[in-house]
Scaffold this active site. Structure first.
Site, mmCIF file in Angstrom:
data_model
loop_
_atom_site.group_PDB
_atom_site.id
_atom_site.type_symbol
_atom_site.label_atom_id
_atom_site.label_comp_id
_atom_site.label_asym_id
_atom_site.label_seq_id
_atom_site.Cartn_x
_atom_site.Cartn_y
_atom_site.Cartn_z
ATOM 1 C CE LYS A 70 -1.630 -13.838 -3.741
ATOM 2 N NZ LYS A 70 -1.879 -12.391 -3.872
ATOM 3 C CD GLN A 83 -0.843 -9.778 -6.130
ATOM 4 O OE1 GLN A 83 -1.631 -10.676 -5.820
ATOM 5 N NE2 GLN A 83 0.188 -9.459 -5.358
ATOM 6 C CG ASP A 88 -6.541 -9.791 -1.057
ATOM 7 O OD1 ASP A 88 -5.708 -10.549 -0.521
ATOM 8 O OD2 ASP A 88 -6.365 -9.247 -2.162
HETATM 9 N N1 GUN Z 1 0.102 -7.430 -3.057
HETATM 10 C C1 GUN Z 1 0.956 -7.845 -2.069
HETATM 11 N N2 GUN Z 1 0.301 -8.594 -1.172
HETATM 12 C C2 GUN Z 1 -0.977 -8.672 -1.574
HETATM 13 C C3 GUN Z 1 -2.128 -9.329 -1.060
HETATM 14 O O1 GUN Z 1 -2.123 -9.973 -0.026
HETATM 15 N N3 GUN Z 1 -3.254 -9.185 -1.786
HETATM 16 C C4 GUN Z 1 -3.306 -8.448 -2.901
HETATM 17 N N4 GUN Z 1 -4.466 -8.354 -3.526
HETATM 18 N N5 GUN Z 1 -2.265 -7.828 -3.415
HETATM 19 C C5 GUN Z 1 -1.097 -7.950 -2.744
#
Ligand code: GUN
Length: 291
Positions: A52, A96, A119
């Site tokens: 990211k 996350q 998100d």
């Molecule tokens: N863990 C796995 N996929 C995601 C996501 O799209 N966002 C977040 N915040 N955590 C994740």
């Protein structure tokens, strides 16, 4: 038969976001900013967070990654989120997941300002999505919608069968597709672990979306000839022929289903690569931009 190329489409989207970021900076002096909070040292989470950050860098998006130990208290984590809520350079916040057991995940999600909820996990974002108000769509359903659009697969009037009812894929994609809107307006069925005969439903699908989390759960006999098949699964299976001894597969028996589908997403290279591109799109949106 068309193999839907998520890698290519995600690159297209990233290029568009990059151009929009440049324009935004020159015309309005705004640089979109994303804060990513990583709690603990889960290797998969570390890898996601790293990609990211890398995507932000490539696209000219300002990003801050805060890595904190798994022992952080819930209140300290909530304060960190609050700090980013009040930080003018930060337009999007992502914590996350998963989080350590002593932290209430829902509480953390609900502390993120809905205006910065890139998100799309905040109940306000999900509520807006459900009633058809413009909001942040979470990365996976948003990625599926973009794949359909960019491959000119219009779900309007089509029967979409979603297998899986998770809060981050099954429920939101079903709710987006059922809206009375362009590139939606579908007839939607959700099948799930409580469904006795899944294939009875999947065989009726014009568009089949598999978000199950089980390798080869969708076999050729479960698919109507000519259907569009979207595979959301990411499953690691043993494979002695590879260097690592494992390999990634989806929820769909790709090799056989591709014989009868009109279009299908591969794993890897289908829905997966779309998610980071959609996060970048959401960060641009949070900063007030669009492509
Ligand atoms: N863990 C796995 N996929 C995601 C996501 O799209 N966002 C977040 N915040 N955590 C994740």
């Amino acid at each position: 038969m068309v193999i839907i190329d998520g890698k290519k489409i995600s690159q297209e989207i990233k290029d568009e976001v990059k151009a929009a970021v440049i324009k935004m900076k020159s015309e309005r002096g705004i640089v979109p900013g994303l804060a990513v909070i990583l709690v603990g040292e889960n290797p998969a989470s570390q890898a996601y967070v790293k990609s990211k950050g890398k995507a932000c860098e490539e696209l000219g998006i300002y990003s801050v990654t805060e890595q904190v130990p798994a022992t952080i208290s819930e209140s300290d984590l909530l304060s960190m989120v609050e700090r980013f809520n009040n930080d003018k350079k930060i337009h999007g916040i992502l914590v996350q997941l998963p989080l350590p057991k002593h932290i209430d995940e829902q509480k953390v999600i609900e502390t993120i300002s809905p205006a910065k909820d890139v998100d799309g996990f905040h109940p306000i974002s999900i509520g807006k999505l459900m009633i058809g108000i413009d909001t942040f769509y979470s990365a996976t359903p948003y990625g599926i919608m973009e794949l359909l659009k960019r491959y000119k697969i219009n779900p309007s009037g089509k029967h979409v069968v979603v297998v899986g009812r998770s809060n981050i894929v099954g429920k939101p994609i079903a709710n987006i597709l059922v809206q009375k809107k362009e590139w939606a307006n579908a007839i939607v069925t959700i099948a799930h672990t409580g469904t006795k005969d899944i294939s009875y439903y999947t065989k009726q699908a014009d568009i089949l979306i598999a978000a199950i989390g089980k390798p080869n759960a969708i076999t050729k006999d479960m698919v109507k000839p000519g259907a569009v098949v979207i595979d959301v699964g990411i499953n690691r299976i043993d494979d002695a022929t590879t260097k690592t001894g494992t390999r990634l597969v989806g929820d769909v028996d790709f090799e056989n289903v591709k014989e009868i589908a009109s279009a299908i997403t591969p794993v890897p290279g289908g829905v997966g690569p779309m998610t980071i591109a959609m996060l970048m799109m959401n960060t641009l949106k949070a900063a007030g931009g669009k492509i």
